[in-house]
Design a protein around this motif. Structure first.
Motif, PDB file in Angstrom:
ATOM      1  N   ARG A 178      -9.076 -19.704 -31.062  1.00 51.77           N
ATOM      2  CA  ARG A 178      -7.855 -18.942 -30.798  1.00 51.77           C
ATOM      3  C   ARG A 178      -6.917 -19.743 -29.882  1.00 51.77           C
ATOM      4  O   ARG A 178      -5.732 -19.857 -30.134  1.00 51.77           O
ATOM      5  N   ASN A 179      -7.454 -20.324 -28.856  1.00 47.90           N
ATOM      6  CA  ASN A 179      -6.715 -21.256 -28.009  1.00 47.90           C
ATOM      7  C   ASN A 179      -7.740 -22.093 -27.244  1.00 47.90           C
ATOM      8  O   ASN A 179      -8.940 -21.909 -27.430  1.00 47.90           O
ATOM      9  N   SER A 181      -8.954 -22.016 -24.463  1.00 48.15           N
ATOM     10  CA  SER A 181      -9.906 -21.299 -23.610  1.00 48.15           C
ATOM     11  C   SER A 181     -10.758 -20.299 -24.367  1.00 48.15           C
ATOM     12  O   SER A 181     -11.621 -19.663 -23.784  1.00 48.15           O
ATOM     13  N   ASP A 182     -10.467 -20.135 -25.648  1.00 52.74           N
ATOM     14  CA  ASP A 182     -11.099 -19.044 -26.382  1.00 52.74           C
ATOM     15  C   ASP A 182     -11.557 -19.503 -27.771  1.00 52.74           C
ATOM     16  O   ASP A 182     -10.756 -19.636 -28.696  1.00 52.74           O
TER      17      ASP A 182
HETATM   18  C1  NAG Z   1      -6.353 -17.387 -25.040  1.00 56.67           C
HETATM   19  O1  NAG Z   1      -6.505 -16.173 -25.764  1.00 56.67           O
HETATM   20  C2  NAG Z   1      -6.996 -15.109 -24.961  1.00 56.67           C
HETATM   21  C3  NAG Z   1      -7.226 -13.902 -25.844  1.00 56.67           C
HETATM   22  O2  NAG Z   1      -6.969 -14.146 -27.145  1.00 56.67           O
HETATM   23  C4  NAG Z   1      -6.002 -14.802 -23.864  1.00 56.67           C
HETATM   24  O3  NAG Z   1      -6.497 -13.764 -23.053  1.00 56.67           O
HETATM   25  C5  NAG Z   1      -5.781 -16.062 -23.025  1.00 56.67           C
HETATM   26  O4  NAG Z   1      -4.756 -15.827 -22.074  1.00 56.67           O
HETATM   27  C6  NAG Z   1      -5.371 -17.226 -23.899  1.00 56.67           C
HETATM   28  N1  NAG Z   1      -5.383 -18.432 -23.089  1.00 56.67           N
HETATM   29  C7  NAG Z   1      -4.431 -19.344 -23.175  1.00 56.67           C
HETATM   30  C8  NAG Z   1      -4.597 -20.546 -22.316  1.00 56.67           C
HETATM   31  O5  NAG Z   1      -3.474 -19.232 -23.947  1.00 56.67           O
END
Ligand code: NAG
Ligand code: NAG
Ligand code: NAG
Ligand code: NAG
Ligand code: NAG
Ligand code: NAG
Ligand code: NAG
Ligand code: NAG
Ligand code: NAG
Ligand code: NAG
Ligand code: NAG
Length: 466
Positions: A178-179, A181-182
């Motif tokens: 997703r990104n 961190s995820d």
């Molecule tokens: C990554 O995605 C999560 C949930 O999808 C979100 O809470 C988080 O802020 C995102 N992190 C970044 C670095 O974009």
């Protein structure tokens, strides 16, 4: 130093290296053993590591596999959408032979293979990056109860298969994080579509955003640059049981991966040990022609010219006003409708990324002339090309309707030849407007007979008249 002592020295260094790498961890867990957060498995050659990690800016814990040389390069994640909040994770083989990731209390299951075995089981991290579960402890190849290679995350490694497995009904695709961190499944997918000869696609959710072009026996017709990397070989296999794209490396020391990254770009990377970093060899965002259907139906995209889009010869812009303001999305239509009874002809185009084969028909048994005849006799056949150019031209792809997502490579040794059906009125007149160094010319040709192969393009070099 004498020659023999140099050789001795060399062996000493190698055996020290082997000692060091083998002492850093086991590669196998047995039924009674477990891996807790902080412990790792290391593949026999010290190439891959399995353990718990937290992505950047995240405190959550995931079980994953990464390259030993680059511990931030995670290639597989077990519990990608079910992270632990703490370091209570334990990976073990339970009494049923299932590989299970449990937390605290131990009854909380974060991930498991869902496979059980009667004869006891062992799990091993192989040097390919494949984490395998097998019945018993015999390290014989194959016959895995379960393997991580069948459940890719966002990364394709050498030896992995990407494509549908008809036996299990599962698609083996790469789904981006997703990104950063995820690691949970994001919007973008890299997958092999088996229709036609097999084409890799990048999807944004359900929308195609990139297409490599169909496999042609040697490579994907839209990514010719892979030819210049002799350290790889690629294959596409289609049979009753499965369809897949796979690559291999000619030397085991070559570290490479293909990753579907969370920004929507698929990249092929090679480890550069001198720079201690990943070098990008290819990406799905090389130029504007990487955007699926950038020039609209029957439009031809030109990667390096000043004018990105042209209509196929014998076609004109569907909406000339939009085309003139560089809105190419409407694409092109035939200048003259086909009239099969009145002697349509075929115009060859060399060095093309072949159109989308989703709606095409493939017959591997035909030769080139049979292909040509089949298309000529069938009034709804819009174009044909050889399906397999490995060792000459064989097999046949025919298209009906619009030709989708064509690209031209300036040099004819890249891409592939395609033969496009045109009405008699259009066949004699065609343009070549694809390169800024080639100025616009008009050629009239009596095309009552198809042109001999290799005699399709006229390139005139020079400065356009002012
Ligand atoms: C990554 O995605 C999560 C949930 O999808 C979100 O809470 C988080 O802020 C995102 N992190 C970044 C670095 O974009
Ligand atoms: C993990 O294995 C160790 C010994 O290898 C054992 O002492 C421990 O109880 C095991 N933990 C679990 C939760 O099975
Ligand atoms: C990765 O390596 C760095 C530097 O050696 C180390 O600080 C870090 O803890 C390692 N991370 C993991 C997940 O092993
Ligand atoms: C982890 O923490 C989040 C936020 O506090 C919570 O919603 C989630 O249920 C927790 N997960 C586990 C496995 O405890
Ligand atoms: C990717 O594979 C997974 C697992 O088989 C499947 O659920 C998903 O639908 C596939 N994605 C696409 C876009 O085909
Ligand atoms: C993907 O598309 C479906 C159907 O159009 C939609 O319901 C879903 O929200 C989309 N998912 C994302 C991540 O955009
Ligand atoms: C379309 O056909 C007309 C009439 O035959 C011709 O004058 C014109 O040049 C053609 N245009 C293209 C783009 O082929
Ligand atoms: C581009 O042209 C198409 C018709 O060819 C039209 O539907 C679309 O609105 C145009 N896009 C823009 C951004 O003007
Ligand atoms: C395939 O055919 C369907 C139905 O005619 C059409 O909607 C779709 O756009 C076609 N796709 C391609 C890539 O030609
Ligand atoms: C003509 O070709 C199309 C596509 O290859 C095929 O679907 C159709 O059945 C063919 N028609 C005949 C009469 O062979
Ligand atoms: C393509 O042609 C080559 C050479 O004739 C042959 O070895 C290969 O099996 C063919 N590939 C397919 C998929 O038919």
């Amino acid at each position: 130093m004498g020659k023999s002592s140099m050789i001795f020295h060399y062996f000493l260094v190698i055996s020290l290296f082997v000692l060091v790498s083998s002492s850093s961890g086991e590669d196998t867990i047995q039924q009674s053993q477990n891996i807790s957060d902080g412990q790792t498995l290391v593949s026999a050659g010290g190439i891959f590591v399995l353990g718990f990690f937290s992505p950047v800016d995240s405190g959550k814990r995931y079980l994953g596999i990464w390259f030993a040389i680059s511990n931030t390069t995670v290639v597989w994640v077990a519990n990608r959408d079910k992270p632990l909040n703490d370091s209570s994770g334990i990976l073990r083989i339970d009494s049923t032979g299932n590989l299970v990731l449990a937390g605290s209390p131990p009854s909380t299951i974060f991930w498991s293979t869902g496979q059980t075995s009667s004869a006891g089981a062992t799990a091993q991290l192989l040097d390919s990056g494949n984490f395998v579960l097998r019945e018993g402890s015999s390290p014989t190849a194959g016959n895995f109860l379960w393997q991580s290679f069948d459940h890719p995350t966002d990364t394709m490694l050498a030896g992995m298969k990407i494509g549908p497995d008809y036996r299990t009904g599962r698609d083996r695709n790469l789904t981006a994080w997703r990104n950063a961190s995820d690691p949970s499944p994001g919007r973008f997918t890299y997958k092999l579509d088996p229709r036609g000869m097999g084409q890799p696609f990048v999807l944004d959710n359900t929308t195609v955003i990139y297409r490599s072009g169909p496999w042609n026996g040697i490579q994907f017709s839209g990514s010719p640059s892979m030819k210049s990397y002799p350290m790889f070989y690629s294959t596409v296999v289609q049979n009753q049981e499965e369809a897949y794209y796979q690559f291999g490396v000619t030397q085991a020391t070559t570290l490479t991966r293909l990753v579907m990254d969370y920004s929507g770009v698929a990249r092929r990377l090679l480890w550069d040990s001198k720079k201690a970093g990943w070098q990008e060899l290819w990406s799905s965002a090389l130029d504007r022609c990487s955007n699926y259907l950038f020039c609209g139906p029957n439009g031809v995209c030109n990667g390096d010219g000043s004018l990105p889009c042209n209509c196929l010869p014998g076609f004109r812009a569907r909406n000339q006003d939009e085309w003139d303001i560089q809105n190419w999305s409407g694409g092109c239509e035939r200048n003259t409708s086909l009239n099969c009874a009145d002697g349509d002809g075929f115009l060859p185009r060399m060095g093309m990324r072949l159109p989308d084969t989703v709606n095409s028909t493939v017959d591997m048994s035909m030769n080139f002339n049979e292909c040509k005849e089949t298309c000529r006799k069938n009034c709804s056949c819009a174009a044909y090309a050889s399906a397999n150019i490995s060792g000459g031209e064989s097999g046949c792809i025919t298209w009906i309707g619009d030709l989708i997502d064509l690209k031209t490579f300036g040099e004819a040794q890249d891409g592939q030849n395609i033969y496009i059906r045109l009405a008699k009125a259009d066949i004699g007149t065609f343009y070549h407007l694809t390169h800024p160094r080639f100025y616009s010319i008009k050629i009239t040709y009596d095309w009552s007979e198809p042109a001999p192969q290799g005699c399709s393009d006229v390139h005139i070099f020079g400065v356009p008249p002012s």
